[in-house]
Design a protein around this motif. Structure first.
Motif, mmCIF file in Angstrom:
data_model
loop_
_atom_site.group_PDB
_atom_site.id
_atom_site.type_symbol
_atom_site.label_atom_id
_atom_site.label_comp_id
_atom_site.label_asym_id
_atom_site.label_seq_id
_atom_site.Cartn_x
_atom_site.Cartn_y
_atom_site.Cartn_z
ATOM 1 N N VAL A 17 -59.989 53.984 -94.553
ATOM 2 C CA VAL A 17 -59.526 54.982 -93.490
ATOM 3 C C VAL A 17 -59.667 56.383 -93.916
ATOM 4 O O VAL A 17 -58.975 56.491 -95.306
ATOM 5 C CB VAL A 17 -58.154 54.369 -93.169
ATOM 6 C CG1 VAL A 17 -57.394 55.269 -92.088
ATOM 7 C CG2 VAL A 17 -58.104 53.037 -92.725
ATOM 8 N N GLU A 18 -60.080 57.347 -93.486
ATOM 9 C CA GLU A 18 -60.173 58.514 -93.872
ATOM 10 C C GLU A 18 -59.958 59.454 -92.445
ATOM 11 O O GLU A 18 -60.401 59.246 -91.442
ATOM 12 C CB GLU A 18 -61.304 58.824 -94.573
ATOM 13 C CG GLU A 18 -62.673 58.589 -93.789
ATOM 14 C CD GLU A 18 -63.778 58.454 -94.618
ATOM 15 O OE1 GLU A 18 -63.657 58.780 -96.085
ATOM 16 O OE2 GLU A 18 -64.818 58.459 -94.057
ATOM 17 N N ARG A 19 -59.815 60.855 -93.155
ATOM 18 C CA ARG A 19 -59.907 61.968 -91.891
ATOM 19 C C ARG A 19 -61.085 62.918 -92.185
ATOM 20 O O ARG A 19 -61.145 63.208 -93.145
ATOM 21 C CB ARG A 19 -58.599 62.665 -91.800
ATOM 22 C CG ARG A 19 -58.556 63.772 -90.594
ATOM 23 C CD ARG A 19 -57.358 64.470 -90.622
ATOM 24 N NE ARG A 19 -57.007 65.155 -91.625
ATOM 25 C CZ ARG A 19 -57.396 66.480 -91.871
ATOM 26 N NH1 ARG A 19 -58.154 66.883 -91.138
ATOM 27 N NH2 ARG A 19 -57.043 66.971 -93.064
ATOM 28 N N GLY A 21 -62.555 66.189 -90.998
ATOM 29 C CA GLY A 21 -62.454 67.320 -90.099
ATOM 30 C C GLY A 21 -61.338 66.911 -89.118
ATOM 31 O O GLY A 21 -60.163 66.464 -89.183
ATOM 32 N N SER A 22 -61.531 66.821 -87.721
ATOM 33 C CA SER A 22 -60.560 66.363 -86.699
ATOM 34 C C SER A 22 -60.776 65.061 -86.354
ATOM 35 O O SER A 22 -60.161 64.554 -85.264
ATOM 36 C CB SER A 22 -60.642 67.472 -85.375
ATOM 37 O OG SER A 22 -62.039 67.135 -84.731
ATOM 38 N N LEU A 23 -61.636 64.195 -86.832
ATOM 39 C CA LEU A 23 -61.994 63.056 -86.827
ATOM 40 C C LEU A 23 -61.146 61.964 -87.472
ATOM 41 O O LEU A 23 -61.408 61.964 -88.764
ATOM 42 C CB LEU A 23 -63.427 62.410 -86.661
ATOM 43 C CG LEU A 23 -63.830 61.310 -86.039
ATOM 44 C CD1 LEU A 23 -63.449 61.471 -84.579
ATOM 45 C CD2 LEU A 23 -65.368 61.666 -86.408
ATOM 46 N N GLY A 24 -60.406 61.019 -86.984
ATOM 47 C CA GLY A 24 -59.659 60.026 -87.879
ATOM 48 C C GLY A 24 -60.737 58.760 -88.056
ATOM 49 O O GLY A 24 -60.948 58.313 -86.797
ATOM 50 N N ARG A 57 -53.513 67.056 -86.596
ATOM 51 C CA ARG A 57 -54.829 67.405 -86.989
ATOM 52 C C ARG A 57 -56.113 66.624 -86.450
ATOM 53 O O ARG A 57 -57.283 67.151 -86.345
ATOM 54 C CB ARG A 57 -55.106 67.450 -88.358
ATOM 55 C CG ARG A 57 -54.084 68.548 -88.945
ATOM 56 C CD ARG A 57 -54.083 68.154 -90.653
ATOM 57 N NE ARG A 57 -53.753 67.007 -91.077
ATOM 58 C CZ ARG A 57 -53.619 66.410 -92.368
ATOM 59 N NH1 ARG A 57 -54.215 67.263 -93.327
ATOM 60 N NH2 ARG A 57 -53.268 65.155 -92.477
ATOM 61 N N VAL A 58 -55.751 65.295 -85.736
ATOM 62 C CA VAL A 58 -56.850 64.454 -85.581
ATOM 63 C C VAL A 58 -56.658 64.613 -83.965
ATOM 64 O O VAL A 58 -55.607 64.236 -83.447
ATOM 65 C CB VAL A 58 -56.102 63.036 -85.938
ATOM 66 C CG1 VAL A 58 -57.121 61.784 -85.192
ATOM 67 C CG2 VAL A 58 -56.148 62.925 -87.454
ATOM 68 N N ALA A 59 -57.897 64.682 -83.591
ATOM 69 C CA ALA A 59 -58.507 64.949 -82.044
ATOM 70 C C ALA A 59 -58.729 63.594 -81.535
ATOM 71 O O ALA A 59 -58.584 63.072 -80.475
ATOM 72 C CB ALA A 59 -59.329 65.961 -81.894
ATOM 73 N N ALA A 60 -59.595 62.793 -82.442
ATOM 74 C CA ALA A 60 -60.049 61.487 -81.859
ATOM 75 C C ALA A 60 -60.043 60.590 -83.058
ATOM 76 O O ALA A 60 -60.075 60.945 -84.358
ATOM 77 C CB ALA A 60 -61.451 61.913 -81.249
ATOM 78 N N ALA A 208 -66.307 67.942 -85.974
ATOM 79 C CA ALA A 208 -66.244 69.680 -85.883
ATOM 80 C C ALA A 208 -65.550 69.868 -84.453
ATOM 81 O O ALA A 208 -65.163 71.152 -84.458
ATOM 82 C CB ALA A 208 -67.519 70.093 -85.812
ATOM 83 N N LEU A 209 -64.995 69.201 -83.662
ATOM 84 C CA LEU A 209 -64.130 69.502 -82.523
ATOM 85 C C LEU A 209 -62.623 69.905 -83.145
ATOM 86 O O LEU A 209 -62.273 69.709 -84.021
ATOM 87 C CB LEU A 209 -63.963 68.170 -81.641
ATOM 88 C CG LEU A 209 -65.208 67.701 -80.727
ATOM 89 C CD1 LEU A 209 -64.834 66.275 -80.052
ATOM 90 C CD2 LEU A 209 -65.645 68.577 -79.850
ATOM 91 N N PRO A 210 -62.387 70.786 -82.143
ATOM 92 C CA PRO A 210 -60.942 71.529 -82.704
ATOM 93 C C PRO A 210 -59.822 70.498 -82.689
ATOM 94 O O PRO A 210 -59.971 69.564 -82.080
ATOM 95 C CB PRO A 210 -60.381 72.616 -81.751
ATOM 96 C CG PRO A 210 -61.662 72.254 -80.588
ATOM 97 C CD PRO A 210 -62.725 71.561 -81.095
ATOM 98 N N ALA A 211 -58.689 70.671 -83.293
ATOM 99 C CA ALA A 211 -57.798 69.522 -83.425
ATOM 100 C C ALA A 211 -57.159 69.349 -81.906
ATOM 101 O O ALA A 211 -56.656 68.270 -81.713
ATOM 102 C CB ALA A 211 -56.586 69.855 -84.249
#
Length: 358
Positions: A17-19, A21-24, A57-60, A208-211
């Motif tokens: 489990v890691e983040r 960028g904006s991806l979890g 911070r996670v968008a998706a 790379a998508l914004p949060a």
């Protein structure tokens, strides 16, 4: 449903489990066992969803499988087999938490992207099919093969295999047929085809998508890599709709016999290898699912039916033939469809005394 993997569970974590960028990211990490799910992995996913949903911070959220062979081949069938034999509560605990996770994924507030690369079966379908963005590749082999081991398609299959018009879901559930990428899309079980060689670039674009990115932004990122995918099984839809449009297994088999086409003959031969009891239970679950008001209702029906599975002969015999002795020659009981009584089937439809969603 559990996979037929028998690799022992590793002592270390089986979920990364890691983040990024904006991806979890949730990475299933049992590649030698085709990433089959353990109870610890189910709990890891649940905790990861908690954290990622709460993290601005996670968008998706993205779920993938480590290794080259697949996302996930199912759940830990050996644990269920051994736990059922010993009379422990391990199987019920696993199913309870797994099914609740399936419902949780379906109602997530953030985009959930599932990369259904390689083998995706049983519980692997359960952690992917409810995603908002479901990606298949040229390597995808998706199936619910449970009738071949004396079980029934679970993880909400009586919901997601009955949401499409016609009988494609009935066909997939009873035969356990493996579906290609194009078929998964045609069956309504996936949304986009991305070549496996482009997955790394897609994941980079998602990270790379914004949060504050939305589901629409995720869709646009995927669309940049999407391509057509041919469907083979779905091309037989007129035949499947006609031959499987019955509410009893006997009528389906009779229709296949009377049709006599190569497709019907081949399908009949496949069905005749399955557990007669499992076929009847599966079809009844599907017909109930077609009229069900919610996924939770279907999961509740399936969870109740697992109690009867653990008391049945066919489940243990099916696992023996597929996993323990590997002789691929299960001796079903009853051996013939005509010998399956109404009482045999009714045992799978008694409400659980401990429902999933009280």
């Amino acid at each position: 449903m559990p996979s037929t993997s028998e690799a022992p569970a590793a002592a270390e974590s089986q979920t990364i489990v890691e983040r990024t960028g904006s991806l979890g990211r949730i990475r299933l990490d049992r590649p030698k066992a085709l990433n089959s799910l353990t109870l610890a992995m189910v709990r890891d996913i649940e905790h990861a969803l908690d954290a990622f949903e709460a993290d601005p911070r996670v968008a998706a959220i993205l779920i993938t499988g480590e290794g080259e062979r697949g996302l996930c081949a199912g759940g830990d069938i050996r644990m269920i087999y051994e736990g059922g034999r010993a009379g422990t509560d391990a199987p019920a605990t696993f199913w309870r938490e797994e099914y609740r996770l399936n419902a949780r994924i379906a109602r997530l507030g953030k985009p959930y992207v599932a990369v259904m690369d390689g083998i995706v079966m049983g519980g692997g379908v359960g952690v992917s099919v409810y995603g908002s963005h479901r990606i298949v590749t040229e390597r995808t082999r998706l199936a619910m093969p449970e009738t071949g081991i004396g079980f029934f398609p679970d993880v909400g299959a009586s919901w997601f295999l009955t949401r499409q018009e016609g009988e494609l879901g009935t066909y997939a559930a009873l035969t356990g047929a493996q579906l290609s990428a194009g078929d998964a899309i045609a069956f309504g079980l996936a949304d986009a085809f991305v070549a496996s060689g482009e997955l790394a670039a897609l994941i980079e674009a998602l990270a790379a998508l914004p949060a504050g990115a939305t589901g629409r932004d995720v869709s646009q990122a995927i669309a940049a890599h999407d391509a057509p995918a041919p469907a083979t099984v779905a091309a037989r839809r007129p035949d499947i709709d006609r031959l499987f449009a019955f509410d009893t297994v006997e009528e389906i088999l009779q229709a296949l016999r009377q049709d006599g086409s190569p497709f019907a003959t081949e399908t009949l031969a496949v069905l005749q290898t399955k557990s007669p009891l499992s076929l009847k239970v599966t079809l009844r679950l599907l017909r109930l699912g077609r009229a069900a008001p919610s996924l939770e209702t279907c999961l509740e029906n399936e969870f109740a039916a697992t109690e009867a599975v653990l008391r049945s002969h066919d489940f243990y015999e099916g696992v023996r033939a597929a996993v323990i002795d590997k002789d691929r020659n299960p001796q079903w009981r009853p051996a013939r469809l005509a010998e399956v009584t109404d009482e045999d089937v009714a045992a799978f439809f008694r409400p659980s005394s401990k429902p999933l969603f009280p």
